[in-house]
Design an enzyme around this catalytic site. Structure first.
Site, PDB file in Angstrom:
ATOM      1  CE  LYS A 115      63.399  59.026  68.313  1.00 54.10           C
ATOM      2  NZ  LYS A 115      64.183  60.000  68.938  1.00 54.10           N
ATOM      3  CG  ASP A 139      68.853  57.844  71.062  1.00 51.87           C
ATOM      4  OD1 ASP A 139      69.699  57.385  70.305  1.00 51.87           O
ATOM      5  OD2 ASP A 139      68.389  58.986  70.764  1.00 51.87           O
ATOM      6  CE  LYS A 187      70.648  59.987  73.076  1.00 54.32           C
ATOM      7  NZ  LYS A 187      70.475  61.658  72.830  1.00 54.32           N
ATOM      8  CG  ASP A 216      72.212  61.300  69.857  1.00 58.84           C
ATOM      9  OD1 ASP A 216      71.112  60.335  69.915  1.00 58.84           O
ATOM     10  OD2 ASP A 216      72.205  61.985  70.811  1.00 58.84           O
ATOM     11  CD  GLU A 238      67.731  58.370  67.555  1.00 60.38           C
ATOM     12  OE1 GLU A 238      68.799  59.094  67.533  1.00 60.38           O
ATOM     13  OE2 GLU A 238      66.624  58.526  68.167  1.00 60.38           O
ATOM     14  CG  ASP A 257      64.282  58.241  71.660  1.00 59.88           C
ATOM     15  OD1 ASP A 257      63.587  59.204  71.747  1.00 59.88           O
ATOM     16  OD2 ASP A 257      65.297  58.008  70.936  1.00 59.88           O
ATOM     17  NE  ARG A 293      66.845  65.075  63.287  1.00 65.03           N
ATOM     18  CZ  ARG A 293      67.283  66.034  63.387  1.00 65.03           C
ATOM     19  NH1 ARG A 293      67.846  66.861  62.593  1.00 65.03           N
ATOM     20  NH2 ARG A 293      67.328  66.290  64.744  1.00 65.03           N
TER      21      ARG A 293
HETATM   22  N1  BES Z   1      65.815  60.936  71.599  1.00 65.29           N
HETATM   23  C1  BES Z   1      66.656  62.116  71.362  1.00 65.29           C
HETATM   24  C2  BES Z   1      66.122  63.367  71.696  1.00 65.29           C
HETATM   25  C3  BES Z   1      65.795  63.672  73.308  1.00 65.29           C
HETATM   26  C4  BES Z   1      66.470  64.171  74.146  1.00 65.29           C
HETATM   27  C5  BES Z   1      64.580  62.932  73.859  1.00 65.29           C
HETATM   28  C6  BES Z   1      66.375  64.355  75.533  1.00 65.29           C
HETATM   29  C7  BES Z   1      64.167  63.111  75.098  1.00 65.29           C
HETATM   30  C8  BES Z   1      64.838  63.840  75.836  1.00 65.29           C
HETATM   31  C9  BES Z   1      67.151  62.222  69.956  1.00 65.29           C
HETATM   32  O1  BES Z   1      67.281  61.150  68.961  1.00 65.29           O
HETATM   33  C10 BES Z   1      68.352  63.018  69.798  1.00 65.29           C
HETATM   34  O2  BES Z   1      69.454  62.490  70.244  1.00 65.29           O
HETATM   35  N2  BES Z   1      68.396  64.187  69.208  1.00 65.29           N
HETATM   36  C11 BES Z   1      69.693  64.845  69.384  1.00 65.29           C
HETATM   37  C12 BES Z   1      69.538  65.596  67.791  1.00 65.29           C
HETATM   38  C13 BES Z   1      70.848  66.156  67.500  1.00 65.29           C
HETATM   39  C14 BES Z   1      71.922  65.229  67.367  1.00 65.29           C
HETATM   40  C15 BES Z   1      70.693  66.977  66.136  1.00 65.29           C
HETATM   41  C16 BES Z   1      69.591  66.147  70.398  1.00 65.29           C
HETATM   42  O3  BES Z   1      68.411  66.590  70.696  1.00 65.29           O
HETATM   43  O4  BES Z   1      70.552  66.321  70.761  1.00 65.29           O
HETATM   44 ZN    ZN Z   2      66.139  59.597  69.835  1.00 65.39          ZN
HETATM   45 MN    MN Z   3      69.156  60.428  69.489  1.00 68.70          MN
END
Ligand code: BES
Ligand code: ZN
Ligand code: MN
Length: 494
Positions: free
Chosen positions: A264, A269, A276, A346, A348, A287, A350
């Site tokens: 990825k 992000d 966020k 958020d 993104e 990210d 996957r």
């Molecule tokens: N890049 C983030 C995940 C992340 C969080 C990486 C903290 C490193 C540290 C990912 O894109 C994300 O935002 N995931 C969301 C998914 C949710 C919206 C279903 C999450 O984990 O909150």
């Molecule tokens: Zn992300």
């Molecule tokens: Mn995200």
């Protein structure tokens, strides 16, 4: 100046060096056991006294650093506990050497010597060199004047007995592997205004060229032609266009075995329209750590030159929000053909991975391995020093567990709970891309499996350890490169 490694069989207590780092096994009698006994004699008995006073017992990771005040040829002396002799391994040697490398920086040392309490093998020598380079790593590119380091480590000597030829070449290999992992760290540490998807792709191209790897980059037009609609959707809210990068290593003798790695590469992000919170948002420059791991791994693979074919695919985009940004409620097609209803912008990662996995699957891999900073839920589950991994194949899980354990990197298997797949059902498209809040790493992993067919598949969620608040083990503060050594071990033992 590049760091140079040497092997020596002379008396280490006479070595004039900035920092002498000594590995010590745990035990009652550390001061009367080699190598501390030799040092204590050379220092006229003061070392044993000090060790007793400080209650240094050689317990794993315990350290004691002193200025030798002229009692030794070495300027400073560092003792590091290696733990029980029966539990010694290359991984323990690596963390010992990393501590030595880190403290060498602290001591403004230009030269470092390592002393071991027992005979070492080639694998240990390689791990020692890896440790020194990884421990001494600093990201200084954006520092100026006084903020720049005063001294740089230029020489590292490992004291051994017996033949040194094999150890010497193993150390050189270790140094090259560690430098490849530092490529990963540098990329993760780059700020997102500098490292856009286009810049990440050109770094991949440049590194491929340096290492004799094949590299293909798909620009926006090519992505449109191919139909990578999910990768394009994530990138459409940014002025920085997305890219897909395909790196290839081919062994001299053609092989039927083919390993394909996917990473990825979200260079920043923001969360997109589902933005966020501000606190800690800057960390989302990391990210793209999965992509950086793939690039570092491919550089390592080129150094090792294994007899399996290895591919590295990275899907890179910036998740931003402008008037053209993708939104909740949107429906997109994908390279695979399945349609996806967007729930939360958020989530993104996957989406870009879905298209990358569909692309990778067409290469017909023996094993397909994805790695990504995918979910905050994984950090909640396993903490910041351990990655999660998912696979439906027991045999692959065992192989991966072994590779991770041997490399000294922490990974823990999480379950692909099939009854949770229901959460991904959409009324208006083939799939929704998020499920409930609970078990968020599992629903993310299940979503990915929708795009790999029956290809043997492992997904690693590296969200926790990709970035470190402070150094630990052989990891640096900031980008760590966590995963590369485990992945390399998997390649080497496949
Ligand atoms: N890049 C983030 C995940 C992340 C969080 C990486 C903290 C490193 C540290 C990912 O894109 C994300 O935002 N995931 C969301 C998914 C949710 C919206 C279903 C999450 O984990 O909150
Ligand atoms: Zn992300
Ligand atoms: Mn995200």
């Amino acid at each position: 100046m590049p760091l140079e490694f040497r092997c020596a069989t002379t008396d280490f207590s006479k070595e004039s060096v900035d920092l002498l780092a000594v590995g010590v096994f745990a035990g009652e009698a550390v001061t009367t056991t080699y190598p501390v006994d030799t040092l204590d004699k050379a220092m006229g008995g003061v070392l044993a006294e000090f060790i007793a006073q400080q209650e240094f017992t050689g317990k794993k990771d315990q350290t004691l650093e002193v200025d030798t005040l002229g009692r030794l040829a070495a300027r400073r002396l560092l003792l590091v506990g290696l733990g029980e002799p029966k539990e010694i391994s290359s991984a323990v040697y690596r963390t010992f050497a990393a501590r030595a490398g880190r403290n060498a920086n602290g001591a403004k040392a230009k030269s470092l010597a390592l002393v071991l309490p027992s005979k070492i093998q080639a694998d240990d020598a390689r791990a020692l060199a890896e440790g020194v380079v990884l421990g001494a790593y600093r990201f200084t590119k954006y520092l100026t004047g006084d903020r720049l380091p005063k001294a740089e480590l230029a020489h590292a000597t490992v004291f051994t007995s017996g033949k040194t030829d094999k150890l010497k070449s193993a150390m050189n290999l270790g140094a090259r592997i560690a430098k490849s992992i530092c490529i990963t760290r540098d990329l993760v540490n780059e700020p997102p205004n500098e490292l856009t998807p286009i810049v990440l792709a050109s770094h991949a191209q440049q590194i491929a060229k340096q290492h004799g790897l094949d590299c293909k980059v798909f620009d926006r037009k090519a992505l449109e032609r191919k139909g990578m609609k999910l990768l394009l959707a994530v990138g459409q809210g940014s002025v920085n266009e997305p890219r897909l990068v395909h790196l290839t290593y081919k062994p001299a003798k053609p092989s039927k075995k083919k390993l394909v790695w996917v990473g990825k590469g979200i260079t920043f992000d923001s969360g997109g329209i589902c933005i966020k919170p501000a606190a800690g948002m800057g960390d989302m420059k990391s990210d793209m750590a999965g992509a950086a791991n793939v690039i570092g791994l491919m550089a390592c693979v080129a150094e090792i030159a294994p007899d399996v074919e290895v591919h590295g695919i990275i899907a890179t985009a910036e998740n931003m929000l402008d008037g053209n940004a993708y939104r909740p409620g949107d429906i997109f097609g994908s390279l695979d053909g399945k349609t996806v209803e967007i729930i939360n912008t958020d989530a993104e990662g996957r989406l870009v991975l879905a298209d990358a996995l569909a692309y990778a699957r067409a290469l017909n891999p023996s094993v397909l391995v994805c790695n990504a900073t995918l979910t905050g839920a994984c950090v909640v589950a396993l903490g910041q020093h351990c990655s999660g991994f998912f696979t439906a194949q027991e045999e692959l899980a065992a192989k991966f567990n072994k590779a991770a354990a041997d490399s000294g990197e922490q990974f823990w298997r999480l379950p692909l709970l099939e009854d949770m797949r229901e959460q991904l059902k959409s009324d208006v498209a083939d799939l929704k891309h998020t499920g409930d809040r609970w078990g968020g790493s599992i629903s993310a992993a299940l979503f990915l499996t929708e795009f790999v067919g029956d290809t043997p598949f492992i997904h690693c969620d590296i969200a926790g350890p990709a970035l470190a608040e402070k150094p630990y083990s052989f990891y640096s503060k900031g980008g760590t490169g966590h995963g590369v050594l485990a992945f390399l071990r998997f390649v080497e033992t496949f």
